[in-house]
Motif scaffolding. Structure first.
Motif, PDB file in Angstrom:
ATOM      1  N   LEU A 123       0.823  -1.205   0.000  1.00  0.00           N
ATOM      2  CA  LEU A 123       0.000   0.000   0.000  1.00  0.00           C
ATOM      3  C   LEU A 123       0.860   1.259   0.000  1.00  0.00           C
ATOM      4  N   ASP A 124       1.968   1.231   0.749  1.00  0.00           N
ATOM      5  CA  ASP A 124       2.888   2.370   0.743  1.00  0.00           C
ATOM      6  C   ASP A 124       3.435   2.610  -0.665  1.00  0.00           C
ATOM      7  N   PHE A 125       3.750   1.511  -1.347  1.00  0.00           N
ATOM      8  CA  PHE A 125       4.247   1.631  -2.721  1.00  0.00           C
ATOM      9  C   PHE A 125       3.182   2.275  -3.615  1.00  0.00           C
ATOM     10  N   CYS A 126       1.934   1.867  -3.435  1.00  0.00           N
ATOM     11  CA  CYS A 126       0.840   2.423  -4.236  1.00  0.00           C
ATOM     12  C   CYS A 126       0.714   3.929  -4.056  1.00  0.00           C
ATOM     13  N   MET A 127       1.040   4.413  -2.857  1.00  0.00           N
ATOM     14  CA  MET A 127       0.872   5.824  -2.554  1.00  0.00           C
ATOM     15  C   MET A 127       2.093   6.665  -2.929  1.00  0.00           C
ATOM     16  N   GLU A 128       3.134   6.038  -3.452  1.00  0.00           N
ATOM     17  CA  GLU A 128       4.330   6.784  -3.862  1.00  0.00           C
ATOM     18  C   GLU A 128       4.083   7.513  -5.181  1.00  0.00           C
ATOM     19  N   GLY A 129       4.490   8.759  -5.234  1.00  0.00           N
ATOM     20  CA  GLY A 129       4.448   9.512  -6.485  1.00  0.00           C
ATOM     21  C   GLY A 129       3.129   9.384  -7.229  1.00  0.00           C
ATOM     22  N   GLN A 130       3.228   8.965  -8.497  1.00  0.00           N
ATOM     23  CA  GLN A 130       2.050   8.826  -9.346  1.00  0.00           C
ATOM     24  C   GLN A 130       1.747   7.356  -9.666  1.00  0.00           C
ATOM     25  N   VAL A 131       2.123   6.469  -8.744  1.00  0.00           N
ATOM     26  CA  VAL A 131       1.912   5.034  -8.976  1.00  0.00           C
ATOM     27  C   VAL A 131       0.432   4.720  -9.201  1.00  0.00           C
ATOM     28  N   LEU A 132      -0.444   5.206  -8.311  1.00  0.00           N
ATOM     29  CA  LEU A 132      -1.869   4.923  -8.455  1.00  0.00           C
ATOM     30  C   LEU A 132      -2.462   5.607  -9.682  1.00  0.00           C
ATOM     31  N   LEU A 133      -1.983   6.801 -10.000  1.00  0.00           N
ATOM     32  CA  LEU A 133      -2.471   7.499 -11.189  1.00  0.00           C
ATOM     33  C   LEU A 133      -2.143   6.701 -12.444  1.00  0.00           C
ATOM     34  N   GLN A 134      -0.938   6.173 -12.521  1.00  0.00           N
ATOM     35  CA  GLN A 134      -0.557   5.380 -13.695  1.00  0.00           C
ATOM     36  C   GLN A 134      -1.376   4.094 -13.780  1.00  0.00           C
ATOM     37  N   PHE A 135      -1.650   3.489 -12.616  1.00  0.00           N
ATOM     38  CA  PHE A 135      -2.506   2.296 -12.596  1.00  0.00           C
ATOM     39  C   PHE A 135      -3.890   2.632 -13.127  1.00  0.00           C
ATOM     40  N   CYS A 136      -4.462   3.748 -12.658  1.00  0.00           N
ATOM     41  CA  CYS A 136      -5.808   4.138 -13.085  1.00  0.00           C
ATOM     42  C   CYS A 136      -5.844   4.450 -14.579  1.00  0.00           C
ATOM     43  N   LYS A 137      -4.805   5.078 -15.090  1.00  0.00           N
ATOM     44  CA  LYS A 137      -4.745   5.344 -16.528  1.00  0.00           C
ATOM     45  C   LYS A 137      -4.722   4.038 -17.312  1.00  0.00           C
ATOM     46  N   SER A 138      -3.938   3.087 -16.868  1.00  0.00           N
ATOM     47  CA  SER A 138      -3.836   1.797 -17.565  1.00  0.00           C
ATOM     48  C   SER A 138      -5.150   1.032 -17.503  1.00  0.00           C
ATOM     49  N   ALA A 139      -5.825   1.093 -16.348  1.00  0.00           N
ATOM     50  CA  ALA A 139      -7.060   0.341 -16.149  1.00  0.00           C
ATOM     51  C   ALA A 139      -8.293   1.103 -16.604  1.00  0.00           C
ATOM     52  N   SER A 140      -8.126   2.361 -17.008  1.00  0.00           N
ATOM     53  CA  SER A 140      -9.221   3.230 -17.441  1.00  0.00           C
ATOM     54  C   SER A 140     -10.269   3.383 -16.338  1.00  0.00           C
ATOM     55  N   ILE A 141      -9.794   3.766 -15.160  1.00  0.00           N
ATOM     56  CA  ILE A 141     -10.654   4.050 -14.020  1.00  0.00           C
ATOM     57  C   ILE A 141     -10.178   5.337 -13.376  1.00  0.00           C
ATOM     58  N   LEU A 142     -11.051   6.012 -12.670  1.00  0.00           N
ATOM     59  CA  LEU A 142     -10.760   7.337 -12.138  1.00  0.00           C
ATOM     60  C   LEU A 142     -10.063   7.230 -10.782  1.00  0.00           C
ATOM     61  N   PRO A 143      -8.971   7.974 -10.562  1.00  0.00           N
ATOM     62  CA  PRO A 143      -8.298   7.941  -9.261  1.00  0.00           C
ATOM     63  C   PRO A 143      -9.212   8.451  -8.144  1.00  0.00           C
ATOM     64  N   ALA A 144      -8.967   7.982  -6.939  1.00  0.00           N
ATOM     65  CA  ALA A 144      -9.778   8.406  -5.789  1.00  0.00           C
ATOM     66  C   ALA A 144      -9.329   9.743  -5.232  1.00  0.00           C
ATOM     67  N   ARG A 145      -8.123  10.182  -5.605  1.00  0.00           N
ATOM     68  CA  ARG A 145      -7.631  11.485  -5.153  1.00  0.00           C
ATOM     69  C   ARG A 145      -8.063  12.558  -6.146  1.00  0.00           C
ATOM     70  N   LYS A 146      -8.612  13.648  -5.623  1.00  0.00           N
ATOM     71  CA  LYS A 146      -9.214  14.682  -6.464  1.00  0.00           C
ATOM     72  C   LYS A 146      -8.241  15.260  -7.487  1.00  0.00           C
ATOM     73  N   SER A 147      -7.036  15.596  -7.044  1.00  0.00           N
ATOM     74  CA  SER A 147      -6.073  16.228  -7.943  1.00  0.00           C
ATOM     75  C   SER A 147      -5.715  15.307  -9.104  1.00  0.00           C
ATOM     76  N   GLU A 148      -5.572  14.020  -8.815  1.00  0.00           N
ATOM     77  CA  GLU A 148      -5.225  13.066  -9.873  1.00  0.00           C
ATOM     78  C   GLU A 148      -6.401  12.822 -10.803  1.00  0.00           C
ATOM     79  N   ALA A 149      -7.622  12.814 -10.263  1.00  0.00           N
ATOM     80  CA  ALA A 149      -8.806  12.636 -11.099  1.00  0.00           C
ATOM     81  C   ALA A 149      -8.932  13.804 -12.082  1.00  0.00           C
ATOM     82  N   LYS A 150      -8.687  15.015 -11.595  1.00  0.00           N
ATOM     83  CA  LYS A 150      -8.762  16.188 -12.468  1.00  0.00           C
ATOM     84  C   LYS A 150      -7.654  16.154 -13.522  1.00  0.00           C
TER      85      LYS A 150
END
Length: 389
Positions: free
Chosen positions: A316-343
């Motif tokens: 989970l710590d790894f997921c929260m590093e940098g833009q790791v979750l944002l890149q995952f969401c882009k690949s999976a075509s799903i919206l990030p849960a963090r507002k700034s990344e979703a925008k």
């Protein structure tokens, strides 16, 4: 701690729900893998983009350190919660679970997940995440999961079909019915949604009731009746196919790709399928009755109590590093849960924008008392429409 879970298990059949094994990429040598502590994650992801996105996320984690080796296993969405409960009796629980956000609260109350409040505060999620998503992992001021992503549904339409019928994307129920009727033929329905039994069907039905004036306090009143009367009218003149009760959301997208429906209700996870098919399509908010309404979807990732907590927190710590979750969401075509990344994601992809714009006003299914019973009533009502017809 497990007393409530034992009681629940007595009411559930022991089901062989595990999928066909890990889909994690085997990029590391087998002998190196065996020397690490293994972390098992369960997920119901079924689209190719979702699977590839999760594969990529896990592969990057495995390459980032040499103590743990993560892999994920597929468990069908329709039996995910039962699968977790059944696995408890056989001591075959995973270390982590990626599960639908409305399923999270009831399992938290059963004592299934680790309390990760300290980590959530370190990640600053209370400031960065949409409040409605945080509510799904919060219980008595403590946190038991990490919001992984979010979504909602909207109306997808085939531009060519609408142009040929000299029609515009509908914005209200009357326009939807008129347009769907005009686009219906022997080969296709004008509109299609998922009405199948279970969470997917309930997730698609609920926003229509909210649009008609249904509320958390009063969902089974006049708005309920108006909504199912509207569905009945669509079914009566074949503007919507009766097969809706047999189709998953992914199946509905396949029908759209094959030209068997001109418009559909669906979410951002089907965008890669549509792009690959080369269809010229548009997306608008769901047509409204009294006002626009959207229902929160998405997944949380939780740590199973008593399993490899230290390794899971590392993941989970790894997921929260940098833009790791944002890149995952882009690949999976799903919206990030963090507002700034979703925008940020919406700014890069116009077709994500309608979903991002709906997030501030989405209604969480966990806000409904006894949601599981309500979800069953929603899909039962849709089945009854088909039976009566």
């Amino acid at each position: 701690m497990w007393k409530k879970l034992r009681i629940l298990l007595l009411t559930l059949p022991i089901m062989g729900l595990l999928g066909c094994g890990s889909t994690a990429p085997q990029s590391l040598a087998e002998e190196e893998e065996n020397q690490r502590e293994k972390l098992v994650i369960w997920s119901y992801y079924e689209t190719q983009a979702q699977r590839e996105g999760l594969d990529e996320l896990i592969q990057k984690f495995n390459q980032s350190q040499n103590q743990y080796y993560a892999a994920w296993e597929y468990v069908p969405m329709t039996g995910f919660v039962k699968g977790l409960c059944s696995a408890y009796t056989e001591n075959k629980l995973p270390d982590m679970a990626i599960l639908d956000n409305p399923d999270t609260p009831s399992l938290i109350q059963l004592g299934m997940f680790e309390n990760i409040t300290e980590q959530v505060k370190e990640w600053n999620l209370e400031e960065e995440c949409y409040e409605c998503i945080l509510d799904t992992v919060r219980y008595e001021d403590n946190y038991y999961g990490l919001p992984l992503n979010c979504n909602s549904t909207a109306l997808f339409y085939n531009k060519e079909m609408l142009e040929q019928a000299d029609a515009k994307p509908p914005s209200d129920w009357q326009e939807l019915h008129e347009t769907a009727k005009k686009l219906t033929s022997e080969q296709r329905s004008g509109f299609l949604m998922c009405g199948m039994e279970g969470e997917q069907g309930a997730f698609q039905i609920l926003p229509w009731i909210l649009s008609a004036g249904g509320t958390v306090e009063n969902i089974e009143g006049a708005a309920w009746m108006e909504t199912f009367q509207f569905f009945a009218e669509l079914l009566e003149d074949r503007s919507m196919s009766e097969n809706c009760i047999n189709l998953t959301q992914t199946d509905v997208a396949r029908e759209f790709i094959q030209g068997k429906t001109a418009m559909m209700q669906n979410g951002p996870w089907v965008l890669p399928m549509l792009e690959e098919a080369g269809i010229d399509y548009g997306i608008v908010p769901l047509p409204k009755k009294n006002f626009s309404a959207a229902v929160l979807g998405g997944e949380n990732v939780t740590i199973i109590k008593g399993k490899n907590v230290e390794g899971s927190l590392k993941f989970l710590d790894f997921c929260m590093e940098g833009q790791v979750l944002l890149q995952f969401c882009k690949s999976a075509s799903i919206l990030p849960a963090r507002k700034s990344e979703a925008k940020e994601m919406a700014a890069e992809n116009e077709k994500i924008k309608v979903f991002e714009e709906q997030m501030e006003d989405t209604v969480s299914r966990t806000s409904f008392p006894k949601w599981e019973a309500t979800a069953q009533k929603l899909t039962d009502a849709m089945y009854q429409l088909i039976e009566i017809k």
